[in-house]
Design a protein around this motif. Structure first.
Motif, short mmCIF file in Angstrom:
data_model
loop_
_atom_site.label_atom_id
_atom_site.label_comp_id
_atom_site.label_asym_id
_atom_site.label_seq_id
_atom_site.Cartn_x
_atom_site.Cartn_y
_atom_site.Cartn_z
N GLY A 131 1.59 3.98 -8.40
CA GLY A 131 2.22 4.72 -7.30
C GLY A 131 1.15 5.53 -6.60
O GLY A 131 0.37 5.02 -5.81
N HIS A 132 1.10 6.80 -6.95
CA HIS A 132 0.04 7.64 -6.38
C HIS A 132 -1.28 7.40 -7.10
O HIS A 132 -1.32 6.87 -8.22
N LEU A 133 -2.34 7.84 -6.45
CA LEU A 133 -3.64 7.95 -7.10
C LEU A 133 -4.23 9.29 -6.72
O LEU A 133 -3.77 9.93 -5.77
N PRO A 136 0.83 -1.21 0.00
CA PRO A 136 0.00 0.00 0.00
C PRO A 136 0.87 1.26 0.00
O PRO A 136 1.87 1.32 0.71
N LEU A 137 0.49 2.24 -0.78
CA LEU A 137 1.28 3.47 -0.85
C LEU A 137 0.48 4.70 -0.45
O LEU A 137 0.83 5.41 0.47
N HIS A 138 -0.60 4.97 -1.17
CA HIS A 138 -1.29 6.25 -0.98
C HIS A 138 -2.80 6.05 -0.93
O HIS A 138 -3.33 5.13 -1.55
N THR A 139 -3.47 6.96 -0.23
CA THR A 139 -4.93 6.89 -0.09
C THR A 139 -5.56 8.23 -0.40
O THR A 139 -5.03 9.28 -0.01
S1 RUQ Z 1 6.12 9.26 -4.08
S2 RUQ Z 1 4.68 6.60 -5.39
CU1 RUQ Z 1 7.55 10.62 -4.63
CU2 RUQ Z 1 4.86 10.71 -3.65
CU3 RUQ Z 1 4.69 7.80 -3.60
#
Ligand code: RUQ
Ligand code: CUA
Length: 667
Positions: free
Chosen positions: A440-442, A398-401
């Motif tokens: 990565g992000h959503l 899990p990365l971002h919510t």
């Molecule tokens: S990062 S894929 Cu540089 Cu914001 Cu999380």
């Protein structure tokens, strides 16, 4: 690709997964997840001449820029240059914008940008500015959304890897920047092995609400961990800021393994209103620090650079109650606060659950002193005492919510390549959809604010493999638009992106569409080299410096032909586009130039430095197809040997000559 085996290495663990297996649950969902292609096409179709509903701002990652797309069409509208030179606009090449890319390390023509962040009023995006961080040479930029231009950049001292940045407070009073890499503070020559004793993190609060006046309000000195991401509290948690940390092991070598040992790292919860009070009470030390603050003067359009020499640094030991650590499994990356401000969600890269902290419980735990221990004066709260709940078996990595404002959260999973929808409060997973591949992000428009426009989620994927026509060894990165208006997520559209999008922000187009500057008023142009008519133009010499002032207007430069320049001179072309009409730009390029072209917005003056390298006659011309006679828009400059007797001369039209004779002129 879909049935191939991929090996994903994360934190020293190797997850070998048959992609087909990972997608198995998604596949059984297929009938619900997928629309017929004509249905999906209709949802993203924006008819020729019609406008998109949202502006979306995607970071360019290692391109250093911002790319602006319309949603739902996915059409690329503009690249806004921020931390890298950009030939399309001469950004960072012409003399006027170069100071924006100055740093205490000198001129930095290329950086890595990660997180766009819209300014907010009352916790809602207001369409004034977009902020974005530079990662390598830590900086924060402001983009004016009436201009779609970078108008300010501040460098962050005592920091390295400005990754947890530039998240904003709900009133945009501050944007923040935290060190990804801890470093000696102040930075000095010490053994790397002395990491634990000498390396520190800093959390910087940067005053952001006044354009042209960004400043480091204060820095909080933290234990030497890696600080990764952040988000401000809102509603009940307004006044607090949350930052993830990893490497609480304080490893300084082979972090992949050595920083993946602890079961839990931390979220740093900062009561910044209390920190402000401690700063006001003088509980800080002034640390000599050298950093630059660069901004564009609105009327001259010239970038300026000022040098700053110190910052106020607050040690949490001198401000009890300002900072707490919340134990959080495991090597957390994103930290996101739901629209109510009650829940603080972490994406533990190596965690098997999604932990959600409760702000209410956090306050109670502080009041009841539910501390497990204290680290460098920072109380570590008891995990169970602050935990609201855990989402069980959500996925891998899990990365971002982000949030839809209807009680649901959407989390990206890098390893299992999916977006997982779950319910706040019950913590149950209600839907999942595969992404192609390695998200990565959503981003949901407004999805990290008090007021999400929860119609779409945009998945930003690191790897595309087979999704597009191949383009050599490097393939496009990709965004995927997913409909979240119903119970089930539905994939609508894939579109390739510029650079590697990390985070993105979006807002309804009507919030900024009507605020666009159409041209710069010539009467308000205070550039010292501006001219408003041909009669004011000409060529002049001061020692080995030659200044040329000319106008550009459909379809000529005036004056055009220039003589009297000698080898060894440095020529400055100051060109003013005197058009007062939306979207009428001119360009300027001269043979032998090795800086750039100029691209001139209506009403704008720009300067090109040109050092002739040989004797001869060199044409210049307009590079922006401005009119039917654009190809006629040209001139010559003659370069004579050093010491030549050729007089300085600018070819001025009879009409302008008459004006000069009548007293209207002036060089
Ligand atoms: S990062 S894929 Cu540089 Cu914001 Cu999380
Ligand atoms: Cu001016 Cu083309």
């Amino acid at each position: 690709m879909q049935s191939s085996t991929r090996k994903i290495v994360i934190g020293g663990l190797v997850a070998a997964a048959t992609v087909g297996t990972l997608y198995a649950c998604a596949r059984t969902n297929r009938p619900q997840n997928s629309l017929t292609s004509s249905d999906a096409a209709a949802r993203v179709y924006v008819a020729p001449g019609a406008y998109d509903e949202f502006y979306a701002f995607l970071s360019g990652g290692y391109s250093g820029q911002i790319a602006v797309y319309g949603l739902p069409s996915g059409r690329l509208l503009k690249i806004v240059p921020v931390f890298s030179q950009f030939p399309e606009e001469g950004y960072g090449y012409n003399e006027d914008t170069k100071p924006l890319l100055q740093t205490s390390y000198g001129f930095v023509p290329w950086d890595d940008s990660h997180h766009p962040e819209l300014s907010q009023t009352n916790g809602v995006p207001d369409g004034r500015w977009l902020f974005i961080n530079a990662n390598n040479t830590p900086r924060i930029a402001r983009i004016d959304l009436g201009l779609f231009e970078t108008t300010e950049i501040i460098e962050i001292p005592n920091a390295a890897g400005g990754h947890a940045s530039p998240f904003t407070t709900p009133d945009s009073k501050y944007v923040v920047s935290a060190t990804r890499f801890s470093v000696p503070v102040p930075n000095t020559d010490v053994p790397i092995e002395s990491y634990k004793q000498n390396f520190k993190g800093t959390l910087s609060f940067i005053a952001a609400n006044e354009p042209g006046k960004m400043d480091i309000a204060f820095q909080i000195l933290m234990p030497g961990y890696n600080y990764d991401l952040g988000h401000a509290g809102k509603g009940p948690s307004d006044g607090w800021f949350f930052f993830t940390t990893y490497n609480s092991e304080q490893a300084n070598t082979k972090l992949e393994e050595n920083a993946s040992k602890n079961d839990k790292d931390y979220i740093a919860a900062v009561n910044y209103r209390l920190a402000e009070q401690c700063v006001a009470q003088g509980k800080t030390t002034s640390l000599p620090s050298y950093f630059l603050h660069n901004w564009v003067d609105e009327h001259s359009r010239l970038a300026k650079s000022e040098r700053k020499t110190s910052v106020k640094v607050l040690d949490p030991q001198n401000c009890p109650g300002a900072v707490y650590y919340l134990p959080t499994p495991k090597s957390p990356h994103g930290v996101d606060v739901d629209p109510t401000g009650q829940y603080i969600v972490a994406g533990g890269k190596l965690a098997t659950v999604i932990p959600v902290h409760s702000f209410e419980k956090l306050q109670k735990a502080i009041a009841d002193k539910k501390f497990d221990t204290t680290l460098a004066g920072i109380p570590v709260l008891n995990y169970q005492s602050v935990l609201a709940g855990e989402v069980q078996k959500p996925g891998l990595g899990p990365l971002h919510t982000e949030f839809d404002g209807k009680g649901y959260a959407y989390t990206s999973f890098f390893i299992s390549s999916e977006v997982v929808k779950w319910k706040l409060g019950t913590w149950e997973v209600v839907d999942r959809i595969p992404t192609y591949y390695s998200i990565g992000h959503l981003m949901i428009p407004g999805g990290d604010t008090k007021q999400p426009w929860g119609k779409y989620v945009l998945a930003m994927n690191k790897i595309t493999k087979d999704r597009y026509l191949p383009t050599g060894a490097e393939l496009a990165q990709s965004a995927q638009l997913i409909d979240i208006s119903g119970d089930k997520m539905k994939l609508l559209l894939d579109f390739p992106t510029v650079g590697e999008p990390h985070y993105a922000q979006a807002l309804p187009a009507e919030l900024i569409r009507g605020k666009q500057l159409k041209y710069h008023r010539l009467t308000e142009n205070t550039n010292p080299n501006k001219i408003s008519s041909e009669a004011e133009g000409g060529i002049s010499r001061s020692g080995k410096r030659v200044d040329v002032k000319m106008i550009a207007i459909r379809s000529h430069f005036a004056p055009d032909n220039l003589e009297g320049v000698q080898l060894g001179d440095t020529v400055y072309f100051h060109v003013t586009n005197i058009e007062q009409d939306w979207d009428i730009l001119h360009g300027f390029a001269v043979l032998g130039a090795n800086t750039s072209e100029l691209i001139l917005q209506p009403g704008e003056t720009r300067t090109m430095k040109w050092v002739p390298s040989r004797v001869g006659v060199f044409p210049f011309y307009c590079t922006d197809f401005c009119s039917a006679l654009h190809q006629e828009m040209q001139g010559y400059i003659r370069v004579s040997p050093q010491g030549s007797t050729v007089a300085l001369k600018a070819n001025t039209s009879p009409k302008a000559k008459a004006q000069i004779a009548g007293g209207a002129g002036g060089r």
